[in-house]
Design an enzyme around this catalytic site. Structure first.
Site, PDB file in Angstrom:
ATOM      1  N   ASP A  81       0.902  -1.274   0.000  1.00  0.00           N
ATOM      2  CA  ASP A  81       0.112  -0.139   0.137  1.00  0.00           C
ATOM      3  C   ASP A  81       0.858   1.231  -0.010  1.00  0.00           C
ATOM      4  O   ASP A  81       2.002   1.181   0.333  1.00  0.00           O
ATOM      5  CB  ASP A  81      -0.877  -0.279   1.278  1.00  0.00           C
ATOM      6  CG  ASP A  81      -2.071   0.855   1.269  1.00  0.00           C
ATOM      7  OD1 ASP A  81      -3.380   0.203   1.135  1.00  0.00           O
ATOM      8  OD2 ASP A  81      -2.151   2.271   1.098  1.00  0.00           O
TER       9      ASP A  81
ATOM     10  N   ASP B 171       3.585   2.825  -4.371  1.00  0.00           N
ATOM     11  CA  ASP B 171       2.706   3.480  -4.988  1.00  0.00           C
ATOM     12  C   ASP B 171       2.389   2.853  -6.327  1.00  0.00           C
ATOM     13  O   ASP B 171       3.379   2.721  -7.027  1.00  0.00           O
ATOM     14  CB  ASP B 171       2.943   4.923  -5.461  1.00  0.00           C
ATOM     15  CG  ASP B 171       2.282   5.784  -6.157  1.00  0.00           C
ATOM     16  OD1 ASP B 171       1.178   5.145  -6.721  1.00  0.00           O
ATOM     17  OD2 ASP B 171       2.237   7.241  -6.297  1.00  0.00           O
ATOM     18  N   VAL B 172       1.265   1.921  -6.684  1.00  0.00           N
ATOM     19  CA  VAL B 172       1.418   1.115  -7.614  1.00  0.00           C
ATOM     20  C   VAL B 172       1.198   2.004  -9.210  1.00  0.00           C
ATOM     21  O   VAL B 172       1.333   1.312 -10.117  1.00  0.00           O
ATOM     22  CB  VAL B 172      -0.090   0.446  -7.471  1.00  0.00           C
ATOM     23  CG1 VAL B 172       0.016  -0.388  -6.302  1.00  0.00           C
ATOM     24  CG2 VAL B 172      -1.320   1.182  -7.663  1.00  0.00           C
TER      25      VAL B 172
ATOM     26  N   ASN C 173      -5.620  -4.928  -6.353  1.00  0.00           N
ATOM     27  CA  ASN C 173      -6.858  -4.504  -5.761  1.00  0.00           C
ATOM     28  C   ASN C 173      -6.887  -2.900  -5.729  1.00  0.00           C
ATOM     29  O   ASN C 173      -7.686  -2.217  -5.259  1.00  0.00           O
ATOM     30  CB  ASN C 173      -6.772  -4.851  -4.375  1.00  0.00           C
ATOM     31  CG  ASN C 173      -7.864  -4.369  -3.341  1.00  0.00           C
ATOM     32  OD1 ASN C 173      -9.109  -4.570  -3.423  1.00  0.00           O
ATOM     33  ND2 ASN C 173      -7.343  -3.718  -2.361  1.00  0.00           N
TER      34      ASN C 173
ATOM     35  N   TYR D 120     -13.229   6.395 -13.723  1.00  0.00           N
ATOM     36  CA  TYR D 120     -13.169   5.184 -12.956  1.00  0.00           C
ATOM     37  C   TYR D 120     -13.751   3.995 -13.800  1.00  0.00           C
ATOM     38  O   TYR D 120     -13.394   2.908 -13.977  1.00  0.00           O
ATOM     39  CB  TYR D 120     -14.109   5.310 -11.641  1.00  0.00           C
ATOM     40  CG  TYR D 120     -14.250   4.293 -10.746  1.00  0.00           C
ATOM     41  CD1 TYR D 120     -13.100   4.185  -9.806  1.00  0.00           C
ATOM     42  CD2 TYR D 120     -15.274   3.257 -10.987  1.00  0.00           C
ATOM     43  CE1 TYR D 120     -13.257   2.962  -8.822  1.00  0.00           C
ATOM     44  CE2 TYR D 120     -15.243   2.337  -9.930  1.00  0.00           C
ATOM     45  CZ  TYR D 120     -14.302   2.073  -8.951  1.00  0.00           C
ATOM     46  OH  TYR D 120     -14.476   1.096  -8.050  1.00  0.00           O
TER      47      TYR D 120
ATOM     48  N   LYS E 132     -12.018   0.728 -14.988  1.00  0.00           N
ATOM     49  CA  LYS E 132     -12.474  -0.615 -14.387  1.00  0.00           C
ATOM     50  C   LYS E 132     -12.885  -1.553 -15.619  1.00  0.00           C
ATOM     51  O   LYS E 132     -12.842  -2.997 -15.673  1.00  0.00           O
ATOM     52  CB  LYS E 132     -13.677  -0.625 -13.339  1.00  0.00           C
ATOM     53  CG  LYS E 132     -13.303   0.268 -12.139  1.00  0.00           C
ATOM     54  CD  LYS E 132     -12.055  -0.744 -11.312  1.00  0.00           C
ATOM     55  CE  LYS E 132     -11.885  -0.279  -9.977  1.00  0.00           C
ATOM     56  NZ  LYS E 132     -10.878  -1.006  -9.424  1.00  0.00           N
TER      57      LYS E 132
HETATM   58  P1  NAP Z   1     -10.037   1.400   0.126  1.00  0.00           P
HETATM   59  O1  NAP Z   1     -10.597   1.171   1.807  1.00  0.00           O
HETATM   60  O2  NAP Z   1      -9.940   2.886   0.020  1.00  0.00           O
HETATM   61  O3  NAP Z   1      -8.611   0.712   0.102  1.00  0.00           O
HETATM   62  C1  NAP Z   1      -7.817   0.932  -0.960  1.00  0.00           C
HETATM   63  C2  NAP Z   1      -6.532   1.095  -0.272  1.00  0.00           C
HETATM   64  O4  NAP Z   1      -5.598   1.526  -1.523  1.00  0.00           O
HETATM   65  C3  NAP Z   1      -6.215   2.139   0.373  1.00  0.00           C
HETATM   66  O5  NAP Z   1      -5.303   2.183   1.488  1.00  0.00           O
HETATM   67  C4  NAP Z   1      -5.548   3.202  -0.591  1.00  0.00           C
HETATM   68  O6  NAP Z   1      -4.863   4.394   0.143  1.00  0.00           O
HETATM   69  C5  NAP Z   1      -4.719   2.636  -1.378  1.00  0.00           C
HETATM   70  N1  NAP Z   1      -4.170   3.203  -2.416  1.00  0.00           N
HETATM   71  C6  NAP Z   1      -4.677   4.266  -3.222  1.00  0.00           C
HETATM   72  N2  NAP Z   1      -3.813   4.570  -4.288  1.00  0.00           N
HETATM   73  C7  NAP Z   1      -2.969   3.793  -4.210  1.00  0.00           C
HETATM   74  C8  NAP Z   1      -1.536   3.546  -4.788  1.00  0.00           C
HETATM   75  N3  NAP Z   1      -1.316   4.525  -5.896  1.00  0.00           N
HETATM   76  N4  NAP Z   1      -0.715   2.759  -4.587  1.00  0.00           N
HETATM   77  C9  NAP Z   1      -0.837   1.931  -3.392  1.00  0.00           C
HETATM   78  N5  NAP Z   1      -2.122   1.877  -2.643  1.00  0.00           N
HETATM   79  C10 NAP Z   1      -2.950   2.871  -3.089  1.00  0.00           C
HETATM   80  O7  NAP Z   1     -10.985   1.194  -0.765  1.00  0.00           O
HETATM   81  P2  NAP Z   1     -11.622  -0.390  -1.074  1.00  0.00           P
HETATM   82  O8  NAP Z   1     -12.974  -0.051  -1.331  1.00  0.00           O
HETATM   83  O9  NAP Z   1     -11.121  -1.453  -0.134  1.00  0.00           O
HETATM   84  O10 NAP Z   1     -11.235  -0.623  -2.529  1.00  0.00           O
HETATM   85  C11 NAP Z   1     -10.473  -1.879  -3.096  1.00  0.00           C
HETATM   86  C12 NAP Z   1     -10.674  -1.846  -4.499  1.00  0.00           C
HETATM   87  O11 NAP Z   1     -11.857  -2.288  -4.806  1.00  0.00           O
HETATM   88  C13 NAP Z   1     -10.578  -0.698  -5.510  1.00  0.00           C
HETATM   89  O12 NAP Z   1      -9.908  -1.301  -6.781  1.00  0.00           O
HETATM   90  C14 NAP Z   1     -12.065  -0.486  -5.787  1.00  0.00           C
HETATM   91  O13 NAP Z   1     -12.088   0.234  -6.822  1.00  0.00           O
HETATM   92  C15 NAP Z   1     -12.579  -1.689  -5.747  1.00  0.00           C
HETATM   93  N6  NAP Z   1     -14.070  -1.614  -5.423  1.00  0.00           N
HETATM   94  C16 NAP Z   1     -14.590  -1.078  -4.288  1.00  0.00           C
HETATM   95  C17 NAP Z   1     -16.058  -1.177  -4.164  1.00  0.00           C
HETATM   96  C18 NAP Z   1     -16.532  -0.382  -2.804  1.00  0.00           C
HETATM   97  O14 NAP Z   1     -17.762  -0.190  -2.913  1.00  0.00           O
HETATM   98  N7  NAP Z   1     -15.660  -0.040  -1.892  1.00  0.00           N
HETATM   99  C19 NAP Z   1     -16.722  -1.394  -5.165  1.00  0.00           C
HETATM  100  C20 NAP Z   1     -16.311  -1.819  -6.362  1.00  0.00           C
HETATM  101  C21 NAP Z   1     -14.910  -2.091  -6.693  1.00  0.00           C
HETATM  102  P3  NAP Z   1      -6.173   5.982   0.179  1.00  0.00           P
HETATM  103  O15 NAP Z   1      -6.969   5.396   1.174  1.00  0.00           O
HETATM  104  O16 NAP Z   1      -4.967   6.999   0.537  1.00  0.00           O
HETATM  105  O17 NAP Z   1      -6.530   6.092  -1.012  1.00  0.00           O
END
Ligand code: NAP
Length: 252
Positions: free
Chosen positions: A37, A63-64, A90, A156, A160
């Site tokens: 992360d 940073d991915v 992810n 987005y 996706k």
């Molecule tokens: P989350 O709780 O925000 O977790 C994502 C993590 O990735 C956070 O720690 C974030 O940091 C980190 N991150 C952001 N930019 C990054 C980078 N450049 N390099 C490395 N890490 C980075 O979100 P989540 O909901 O678990 O999302 C996980 C995946 O599921 C994502 O791809 C999202 O699009 C997908 N998804 C989520 C949902 C939903 O409803 N939650 C629905 C469909 C798909 P920051 O907090 O600083 O951003």
């Protein structure tokens, strides 16, 4: 026998939400979870939580969206542990529901960089070693926004959709090399992804027109359970698939 005994699983965006739940779930099934992360304290905390349960984890700050950082991270992990069996792309960010006319070039590129290019960078770095070993498993976390048009803004949604294209291309290209590649398209999940968002009023209003059909939000652990199926031998004949985990939202 646990489902991921002795597997090395690298999960990006794993200090929060779905990524954290997968890192914990995979380690409970015997994997060494490589917790990746941008948040240094976040990865340390998740590793500590996994180790406190008597399971195995390792922290990597990366940073991915930075190709060089990804290359260095993969090289470090392979040097330390010899291989990566499972890659989960992810890490992802939202896009403030910006429609195409409003999304600025910088935001477009940032969302693409994290949500799509980051997955390509990791696949590009890890695939040669998987091909050499004749085995490997890649899982990309897309979204229902990757199969439908208005679950988010333009960037987005495009990123996706692109991630699903990348998934299918890798799945078929490397089908003879012992490698599987799948995607999950989650619906709404209770995580931190919406924190700090500044929704575009028009984009948000358009997106909200479909929200009444969403049955409920998921817990991150429900997505991690689907992920475990795909990255373990339980999913051995599943390749190039997009598993929609949305409680029936897109069934409407
Ligand atoms: P989350 O709780 O925000 O977790 C994502 C993590 O990735 C956070 O720690 C974030 O940091 C980190 N991150 C952001 N930019 C990054 C980078 N450049 N390099 C490395 N890490 C980075 O979100 P989540 O909901 O678990 O999302 C996980 C995946 O599921 C994502 O791809 C999202 O699009 C997908 N998804 C989520 C949902 C939903 O409803 N939650 C629905 C469909 C798909 P920051 O907090 O600083 O951003």
């Amino acid at each position: 026998m646990r489902k991921l005994e002795k597997k090395i699983a690298l999960i990006t965006g794993a200090s929060s939400g779905i990524g954290k739940a997968m890192a914990i779930a995979f380690a409970r099934e015997g994997a060494l979870s490589i917790v990746v992360d941008i948040h240094e304290q976040g990865v340390k905390d998740v590793v500590d939580a996994i180790v406190s349960e008597g399971n195995n984890a390792w922290a990597e700050v990366c940073d991915v969206g930075q190709a060089l950082e990804v290359r260095q991270t993969v090289a470090r992990v392979i040097a330390e542990f010899g291989a990566i069996d499972i890659l989960v792309n992810n890490a992802g960010i939202m896009d403030d529901f910006m429609p195409a006319a409003d999304v600025e070039v910088q935001q477009w590129h940032h969302v693409m960089n994290v949500n799509l290019h980051g997955a390509y960078y990791f696949c590009h770095e890890i695939l040669p070693a998987m091909v050499e070993r004749g085995k490997g498993n890649i899982l990309n976390i897309s979204s229902v926004g990757g199969i439908q048009g208005s679950r988010a803004g333009a960037a987005y949604t495009a990123a996706k959709h692109g991630l699903i294209g990348l998934t299918k291309n890798i799945a078929f290209m490397y089908v003879g090399k012992g490698i599987r590649c799948n995607a999950i398209a989650p619906g709404g999940v209770n995580t931190n992804i919406g924190a700090g968002m500044h929704p575009n009023a028009f984009g948000y209003e358009r997106m909200m027109t479909g929200m009444a059909t969403m049955p409920r939000m998921a817990a991150p652990e429900e997505i991690a359970a689907a992920a475990l199926f795909l990255v373990s031998d339980d999913g051995s004949f599943v390749n190039g698939e997009v598993l929609v985990a949305d409680g029936g939202w897109t069934a409407y």
